[in-house]
Design a protein around this motif. Structure first.
Motif, PDB file in Angstrom:
ATOM      1  N   ASP A   1      -9.142  84.367   5.220  1.00 58.11           N
ATOM      2  CA  ASP A   1      -7.790  84.281   4.670  1.00 58.11           C
ATOM      3  C   ASP A   1      -6.757  83.864   5.709  1.00 58.11           C
ATOM      4  N   ARG A   2      -6.985  84.251   6.943  1.00 57.86           N
ATOM      5  CA  ARG A   2      -6.061  83.892   8.039  1.00 57.86           C
ATOM      6  C   ARG A   2      -6.880  83.493   9.259  1.00 57.86           C
ATOM      7  N   LEU A   3      -6.445  82.429   9.900  1.00 58.18           N
ATOM      8  CA  LEU A   3      -7.060  81.947  11.137  1.00 58.18           C
ATOM      9  C   LEU A   3      -5.993  82.008  12.220  1.00 58.18           C
TER      10      LEU A   3
ATOM     11  N   VAL B   1      -9.782  85.752  11.054  1.00 59.74           N
ATOM     12  CA  VAL B   1     -10.528  85.325  12.238  1.00 59.74           C
ATOM     13  C   VAL B   1      -9.536  85.115  13.369  1.00 59.74           C
ATOM     14  N   ASP B   2      -9.833  85.719  14.497  1.00 61.18           N
ATOM     15  CA  ASP B   2      -8.957  85.758  15.663  1.00 61.18           C
ATOM     16  C   ASP B   2      -9.704  85.065  16.804  1.00 61.18           C
ATOM     17  N   PHE B   3      -9.145  83.962  17.328  1.00 62.04           N
ATOM     18  CA  PHE B   3      -9.897  83.164  18.299  1.00 62.04           C
ATOM     19  C   PHE B   3      -9.013  82.760  19.475  1.00 62.04           C
TER      20      PHE B   3
ATOM     21  N   SER C   1     -12.027  89.668  12.772  1.00 66.56           N
ATOM     22  CA  SER C   1     -13.137  89.339  13.662  1.00 66.56           C
ATOM     23  C   SER C   1     -12.633  88.485  14.816  1.00 66.56           C
ATOM     24  N   HIS C   2     -12.916  88.936  16.038  1.00 68.40           N
ATOM     25  CA  HIS C   2     -12.508  88.195  17.231  1.00 68.40           C
ATOM     26  C   HIS C   2     -13.750  87.584  17.882  1.00 68.40           C
ATOM     27  N   GLY C   3     -13.664  86.294  18.224  1.00 68.22           N
ATOM     28  CA  GLY C   3     -14.832  85.637  18.820  1.00 68.22           C
ATOM     29  C   GLY C   3     -15.912  85.408  17.782  1.00 68.22           C
TER      30      GLY C   3
ATOM     31  N   LEU D   1     -20.987  83.747  13.413  1.00 68.10           N
ATOM     32  CA  LEU D   1     -20.564  84.521  12.254  1.00 68.10           C
ATOM     33  C   LEU D   1     -19.336  83.893  11.595  1.00 68.10           C
ATOM     34  N   ASN D   2     -18.310  83.626  12.393  1.00 72.31           N
ATOM     35  CA  ASN D   2     -17.053  83.151  11.814  1.00 72.31           C
ATOM     36  C   ASN D   2     -17.115  81.690  11.380  1.00 72.31           C
TER      37      ASN D   2
END
Length: 201
Positions: free
Chosen positions: A134-136, A7-9, A117-119, A123-124
């Motif tokens: 697995d990774r934030l 997850v990419d935020f 997944s970005h944003g 969902l996230n």
């Protein structure tokens, strides 16, 4: 066969993913940030979106000109939606009309290509609560948006313990933090005896 889900935020210091009246990147865009995005999306991976974020990015790649948008166009994409239908208006895109938690759990077991997944807040949030992330990767921009802030990924979501594995400052002001998340109260399977003893288990 198995793979990882990242997850990419992007957020302000107070944890908001956007803010009314503020420019893109909170006005803090810089060359090192763009280079990081180019490296990130140059990797072999599948991009995963909720319907709202998918629609937004589908427009962004046409209306704006960022160097990494070519990679976004070329990478395979999955969007979870009960309303979107093919053709989706963005190449290399597939719609899945099913429960995202169930689908991602299956895909993590049956595919080898990493997913990102970005944003995609709802969902996230659900995937974090299900323990499927697995990774934030959090990009913290030096801004406090206060009442103007919206779309906070971590507000009101699952309780998490975060293991910091990477910390980078970009352009002298924006911090990229990479964590391995664990649901609070759960002990990772790879935790050794010493770690388990410290936790009281």
């Amino acid at each position: 066969m198995s793979t990882t889900f990242t997850v990419d935020f992007f957020c302000s210091v107070d944890g908001y993913g956007m803010a009314e009246g503020w420019p893109g990147y909170w006005g803090k865009e810089g060359p090192e940030l763009i280079e990081d995005r180019m490296r990130t999306f140059a990797q072999d991976q599948v991009l995963v979106f909720g319907a709202t974020t998918f629609r937004e990015f589908r427009e962004f790649v046409v209306e704006y000109d960022e160097p990494y948008y070519n990679s976004l166009n070329e990478l395979p994409k999955i969007v979870f939606s009960s309303t979107l239908e093919q053709p989706l208006g963005w190449n290399n895109s597939t719609v899945l009309n099913e429960d995202a938690v169930t689908a991602i759990e299956r895909l993590k077991r049956t595919t080898a290509v990493p997913m990102r997944s970005h944003g995609s807040i709802s969902l996230n949030r659900a995937l974090l609560a299900a323990g499927l992330v697995d990774r934030l990767e959090i990009m913290v921009f030096p801004a406090v948006t206060g009442r103007a802030g919206a779309k906070a990924l971590l507000h009101g979501g699952a309780e998490l313990d975060l293991e910091l594995v990477e910390s980078t400052v970009l352009d002298g002001r924006t911090q990229k933090l990479v964590y391995i998340p664990h649901l609070h109260g759960e002990i990772p399977e790879d935790a050794g005896p010493q770690r388990r003893n410290r936790s009281g288990q």
